[in-house]
Each structure stands twice: as structure tokens, then as C-alpha cells.
Motif scaffolding. Sequence first.
Motif, PDB file in Angstrom:
ATOM      1  N   SER A  52     -20.692 -15.617  24.951  1.00  0.00           N
ATOM      2  CA  SER A  52     -21.218 -16.613  25.894  1.00  0.00           C
ATOM      3  C   SER A  52     -21.131 -16.105  27.318  1.00  0.00           C
ATOM      4  CB  SER A  52     -20.432 -17.920  25.801  1.00  0.00           C
ATOM      5  OG  SER A  52     -20.554 -18.450  24.534  1.00  0.00           O
ATOM      6  N   MET A  53     -19.975 -15.496  27.641  1.00  0.00           N
ATOM      7  CA  MET A  53     -19.837 -14.966  28.995  1.00  0.00           C
ATOM      8  C   MET A  53     -20.880 -13.896  29.252  1.00  0.00           C
ATOM      9  SD  MET A  53     -15.767 -14.731  29.457  1.00  0.00           S
ATOM     10  CE  MET A  53     -14.768 -16.200  29.578  1.00  0.00           C
ATOM     11  N   TRP A  54     -21.082 -13.042  28.280  1.00  0.00           N
ATOM     12  CA  TRP A  54     -22.063 -11.968  28.409  1.00  0.00           C
ATOM     13  C   TRP A  54     -23.463 -12.552  28.593  1.00  0.00           C
ATOM     14  CZ3 TRP A  54     -21.862  -7.369  29.943  1.00  0.00           C
ATOM     15  CH2 TRP A  54     -22.830  -6.423  29.626  1.00  0.00           C
ATOM     16  N   LEU A  55     -23.752 -13.561  27.773  1.00  0.00           N
ATOM     17  CA  LEU A  55     -25.084 -14.177  27.810  1.00  0.00           C
ATOM     18  C   LEU A  55     -25.347 -14.855  29.155  1.00  0.00           C
ATOM     19  CD1 LEU A  55     -27.390 -14.457  25.838  1.00  0.00           C
ATOM     20  CD2 LEU A  55     -26.403 -16.586  25.017  1.00  0.00           C
ATOM     21  N   SER A  56     -24.277 -15.312  29.811  1.00  0.00           N
ATOM     22  CA  SER A  56     -24.468 -16.067  31.042  1.00  0.00           C
ATOM     23  C   SER A  56     -24.978 -15.178  32.183  1.00  0.00           C
ATOM     24  CB  SER A  56     -23.176 -16.765  31.449  1.00  0.00           C
ATOM     25  OG  SER A  56     -22.233 -15.828  31.889  1.00  0.00           O
ATOM     26  N   PHE A  57     -25.030 -13.885  31.958  1.00  0.00           N
ATOM     27  CA  PHE A  57     -25.572 -12.989  32.987  1.00  0.00           C
ATOM     28  C   PHE A  57     -27.044 -12.667  32.741  1.00  0.00           C
ATOM     29  CE2 PHE A  57     -20.990 -11.712  32.878  1.00  0.00           C
ATOM     30  CZ  PHE A  57     -20.674 -12.299  34.083  1.00  0.00           C
ATOM     31  N   TYR A  58     -27.630 -13.312  31.733  1.00  0.00           N
ATOM     32  CA  TYR A  58     -29.012 -13.000  31.378  1.00  0.00           C
ATOM     33  C   TYR A  58     -29.925 -14.209  31.531  1.00  0.00           C
ATOM     34  CZ  TYR A  58     -27.669  -8.576  29.245  1.00  0.00           C
ATOM     35  OH  TYR A  58     -27.224  -7.309  29.037  1.00  0.00           O
ATOM     36  N   ASP A  59     -31.196 -13.936  31.621  1.00  0.00           N
ATOM     37  CA  ASP A  59     -32.216 -14.962  31.465  1.00  0.00           C
ATOM     38  C   ASP A  59     -32.810 -14.750  30.082  1.00  0.00           C
ATOM     39  OD1 ASP A  59     -34.145 -16.872  31.787  1.00  0.00           O
ATOM     40  OD2 ASP A  59     -35.542 -15.505  32.778  1.00  0.00           O
ATOM     41  N   TRP A  60     -32.682 -15.742  29.208  1.00  0.00           N
ATOM     42  CA  TRP A  60     -33.145 -15.565  27.835  1.00  0.00           C
ATOM     43  C   TRP A  60     -33.614 -16.888  27.277  1.00  0.00           C
ATOM     44  CZ3 TRP A  60     -30.059 -15.459  22.753  1.00  0.00           C
ATOM     45  CH2 TRP A  60     -30.847 -14.928  21.728  1.00  0.00           C
ATOM     46  N   ASP A  61     -34.784 -16.924  26.644  1.00  0.00           N
ATOM     47  CA  ASP A  61     -35.289 -18.192  26.104  1.00  0.00           C
ATOM     48  C   ASP A  61     -34.980 -18.336  24.622  1.00  0.00           C
ATOM     49  OD1 ASP A  61     -36.997 -16.457  24.931  1.00  0.00           O
ATOM     50  OD2 ASP A  61     -38.844 -17.385  25.618  1.00  0.00           O
ATOM     51  N   GLY A  62     -34.194 -17.429  24.084  1.00  0.00           N
ATOM     52  CA  GLY A  62     -33.827 -17.535  22.682  1.00  0.00           C
ATOM     53  C   GLY A  62     -34.794 -16.838  21.753  1.00  0.00           C
ATOM     54  N   LEU A  63     -35.934 -16.447  22.259  1.00  0.00           N
ATOM     55  CA  LEU A  63     -36.934 -15.792  21.414  1.00  0.00           C
ATOM     56  C   LEU A  63     -37.284 -14.398  21.920  1.00  0.00           C
ATOM     57  CD1 LEU A  63     -39.465 -18.709  20.862  1.00  0.00           C
ATOM     58  CD2 LEU A  63     -37.920 -17.762  19.167  1.00  0.00           C
TER      59      LEU A  63
END
Lengths: 311, 413
Positions: A52-63
Motif C-alpha cells: 500500500s505504501m508503495w502504491l501510494s507513490f503511483y497514479d494507477w487506475d487498477g487496469l
Amino acid sequence: MTGSATTPAIAGTQSDNRGIWKRNQRALAPWVFLAPGIFMFALYVIYPIIASMWLSFYDWDGLGAKTWLGLDNYVELLDDDAFYTSLYNNIIWLVLYMLAVPAGLFIALFLNQTVMGIRIYKSLFFFPFVISQVVVGLIFAWFYAPNFGLFYNLIEWITGTGIAVLADDRYVTYGIIAAGLWPQIAYCMILYLTGLNNVAPDQVEAARLDGAKGFRMLWHVILPQLRPATFIAIVVTVIGALRSFDLVSIMTDGGPYGSSRVLSFYMYEQALSEYGFRMGYGAAIAVVLFAIMMIFISFFIWKMVRDERGM
Amino acid sequence: MTLSLKSTLLGTAALALLATQAVAQQRTLKYYADFDPAPLAAFEAVIADFEAANPDIDVVLQNFDHEGYKTSIRNFLTADSPDLANWYAGNRMAPFVNSGQFLDISDVWTDNNLGESLASAKGSMTIDGKQWGVPYTYYQWGIYYNKDAYKQAGVEVPTTWAEFIDNCAKFKEAGIDCLTTGTKALWPGAGIFDYMNLRTNGYEFHMDLTAGKVAWTDERVKNTFAEWAKLVEPGYVTANHAALDWQDAASLLIQGKAANYVMGNFAVAVFKDGGMTNDTLGFMQFPEITPGLPRGEEAPTDTIHIPAGAKNVDDAKKFLAYIATADVQTKLNEALGQLPVNNGSKVGDDPFLQAGFELLSTADGGIAQFFDRDAPAEMAKIGMEGFQEFMVKPENVDRILERLEKARGRIYK
């Protein structure tokens, strides 16, 4: 920890013609027993936190593809009104949810007597905790509903104009917290009831001989003996307040115009709901929520360790 | 012994039977959808016809709960995708098209000449010059009204915005909500905004706004909200609408406690279930605000797509071509109570369908999908929250518009 550190040293002084396993058995055995637990904990708790922490540095729409943003999600959070609304509501939740502890205690004291059929009364008071939060939310939503809700009609009867609690941004959060308190008080009550069973009768007797009664008896004799129950009641209430998601989702869906959002709901809204799918931004909210929870969790752990060492 | 011998024989016979069936094996076509009960029955009938015409294809329909489907589609498209999936036209399908989750089916359009028969929906099915799905139904939006409430207040059905507002004052005197809505789920409020903006600024401007080309703080947007305020500020809209579901508001209209309701044609079934008939329920187009504007209307289109991970693409295309035909769309929409997209289809006899068909076929401005389908999902959410807030606290209009403008700057990059 101290035990496991000394064992190899003792083993080392003996002749070493045994196998590695035999020599280190006492040091290794705890880890072998812990391994399944550690593995599960790492996979289902530690890894998601780091991810989650890693993901919080990205822009991602899940697809599609992820784009690195650095701290942009957090910068945006600082300038997001909805985030502050959620944070503010979370604080209201934390404060008001704490009412469940004294209220639970009060009901527990009230029910802690031997009367005909007391078990039935106890289970009736415990009932709201048994039913699902979704059902609690629905019941209260109808209770507050304009035009046909009991509460609405009651207010209309008293004051002349009804208040649609869930449609008014001034009252909506309090309305949901009231719904949440209902089962939470029952939970605290059951914790205290079991605690009251373990109150030493001889101490009560001794206090009574010394002339203590009423509030002084409660404060100086009963409550100190209920400390473990109080501790658990506060822990579950804090956690319950911070993860107050289901009631918000069922009763208002965060509305009206987002005024009853809490952080967990806002996270869900941004990352997973019909109009959301900003995984990175949702993860950033989750990290903030995690940081807030960490304050309480660290405090609880610190206190538990301290108590265990008998300090 | 004899018994076991018999059962062995039976067993062998059964095995043999299975073997023969396996020879004439059917190809399965997995179809995920989100139908309500009545549409589901209609689709099952159409699927039965399709299977009768194509005995070698077995369509397996997996129906989802309507709201749950909107979130689960993301999971099943990436994880275990079916061969066909329901979705919506316009900007709503853009995330799936752009991320390569939907298959380009332009060949189905060219092979079956759908560009002509489905002409009205071609634009909303096209992204990057290619078509990504087949529309099977659409329905009009407009104002549904209670004729008894009009009689009770002694007013006529309005044709202009000024008349509509004048009526509202009389409805208020009679203790009737002039306009009802239930914005708990947010989208009903967007229907009102869409019409306010379409009538104030026209179709082109509305599409530019939902496409992020115009600022929300633009003077023309403020004009829209100023017209809307004429309805909100005097309290002509149902109070507490933020706590009501759209069905709750529908029952206000049914009971005659409210006069008008901006809704889609799917609401007619609810009104009639509640006891309204063609004699008490009326339908009108949203009244004109800015005189002389080409009239734009709202008609959301429901569509079927082939996911990129489909295993049986050939049969899926066959199914889409079948769904696009005039006869099938006639039959389907008769049961759905909605309008067929194919221009060779026949429209049902229902007066509301006829009115809707008339309304849409004479709309010279253009056909919008709906706010949450024309605007990107994030913008739709923030926008609809803003509309809800405006209808509760119209004095916040400037703050709302600034918030939307800020969101626009971030979302349309």
C-alpha cells in the motif's frame, strides 16, 4: 529472548559430535513453531502494508500502467477538502465512540445482580452486538427517515418541524455515531460483565466493613479490579471508531455531499467504488489512516509490554 | 448379483449416451450481465431464440446485482473474463477501451451495416474511430408529472421555464412539492443539472463542459445555476431529498405530494406499480429556458461488449450481430419497455415510449448520454456531489463551482 540467547552458549560448551538440529534444537524449535504464523502474518499483514505504501507513490487506475508520482498524492491530500472532512469526522468518531465504555460499564453494573430471569435481560442488552452492522445501519436509517421514520416524526411532533438527520450535514455524523454506539455499548457491557464476575468478593466485603459504599466503592475498589476489562474495552472501541466503514456506507454512502465521510470510507470511495479507481490516492489515504492507527497501536503495545514486565 | 449386473449395464448405457453428446459438443458463450428481473426475462427469451437458431452455441448468462456489477466488472475483465459483458456507452466505456479491456468490434459494424441501422448511437460507441460495442436499448429522460396534482393546484402543463416556475408557486400554495427528487444515490440530481444546462446553454456547450473543455467557473455555467436557483431558493424542490432514494421520491409523486419528477423512462414501471395509470401519469419534455436553442435531449444507451480476454470471440460477434438486428431489438425493447436503437425496429404501443420516440427523433440539438456517462467517472462523482449540495444550500454555489473547477484541472490532463 534471553532464554534463546543463552541456550546455544550452553550447547557450545558440550562436545559437538551431535547433528546441527540436535545441537540447536532449543534455539530453533520456537522458530519452527512460529514459522506458519510468521509466514501468514508476513503474507497477509506486512506485505499488504508495504505494498500500500508503495502504491501510494503511483497514479494507477487498477487496469492500465502505473505512473510514478512521488509524493504528489500526499501533496494533493493536503489540499483536499474532502480529506479534511473525513479526518475531522474520524476525530468526532473517536471522541464520541468512547462514550460506549462508561455506558457499557453502567449497564453492566446495573445488570450485575441476581434477579429472576436476569440472563434474559443480559442477552437482550447484548442483542444489538449480535446483529450485523448492516442491519443496525438499515434500522437506524429507517428510524431517521424523513416522512415515516420514528425519530423524524417524534421531532416533528415535539418541535413542529422534523429533522432529516441523514440529509443534514450538521447532524449526519452524530446520527451515524449514535447508530454505531448501540452495538458498541453492548460489546463493552459484555466485557465488563465478565470482568465483574472476577471481582474478589473478599475485597468488597473488607471495603464494606471499612464503610465504603456507592461511588467511592466503585471508584476505589471495583474499577481498579476491572482494569483489564477497561483496557480491552478501550482498545476495541478505538479500533471500532477508526474502521467505522460499514455504517457510513449503509446509512449515507458518505453523503449528503460527502459530509459524513470518514477516512476508511473515503479510501474505499477513491480506490474501489463505482466512480473511483484511483488506487494510488486511495493507498495514500490508507497510509494516513494507518499512521493514525499506529499511534494507538504503539501505545497499546507499549502498555501491554509494560504490564507484562510488571512495571 | 442380478441387480448389480443391471446397474452396470445401465451405467455403460449412460456412458455411451454421454459420449454421443460429447461428439455434438456445444460451444459455450459466457455472458455477464446486470439485469433487473423484467429485463432478465426479456433477455432470456432472446437468448433462447438465439440458441434455437444456433444449436451449436450454448449461451450461459450470469446475472449480477446492478450496483455490484459496476465494481465487479473490473475484477472479472482482468481475472476471468466472459465472452460478453454489459456496459454503457460514451465516456463510461473509455477506461476499458483505453486500457485494452474491450475488443475492437468495428468489423461487426461494417459486416452488418450497423453504421446505418444503429446510426443514432454510432457516435457514442466510437472511440478513436473504432466501435467497441453494440447498443441494444436506450430510453428518454424528461419530466413525469401527476395530472391530479396539476388539477388540484389548478394549473396547466407548462411549455416554457417561466410558466414552470409560476406553476411552482401555485403548487407550493397547495402544499405540493413542485419538483421532487431523491439524491441519496446522487445521480437523480445529475439528470436535473443536465437538463438545466442543455436548456440554458445547449447541447454543444454541455458536451464541451462534460469533456472538460470549459471552465466550471465560466459565466455560462453560472447562468445555468442561476436558472436552477429559481427552483431551489424558494423551496420548490422536495425537502430532505438528500436522504431519499429515487423510489422514495417516486412514491411522493404517486401520492400526489409532488407534481413533477425529472426521471428516465424506467421510472414508469415504478409509478404504475404504485397505482398510477395513463390517465394520471403524464410526460412532458423539459421546458425551454433560452429561447431558440436547438433542443438537446438525454437518452442513456445500454450496450454489450466483448472483453479482450474472451475465449469464444467468433460466437460472441455472432451474438452481437444478432442483438443488433431490427426484429430482435423490437422484441427485446417491447419487453424492456424501452426504445430500440435499430431504426428498422418498431416502437411499442405504450404512450410513454411513443412520446419518448417522438421526443428523441425530433431532438435537433443532439442526444446526451447522462452526466455520469458523458463526464469521466471522477468528475461525475464530484460533480454530482456538487449538484446535491447546491440543491440543499444554493448559497454555496460559488464555492461548489470553484471546487469543480479545481477537480477539472486535475482530472482532464
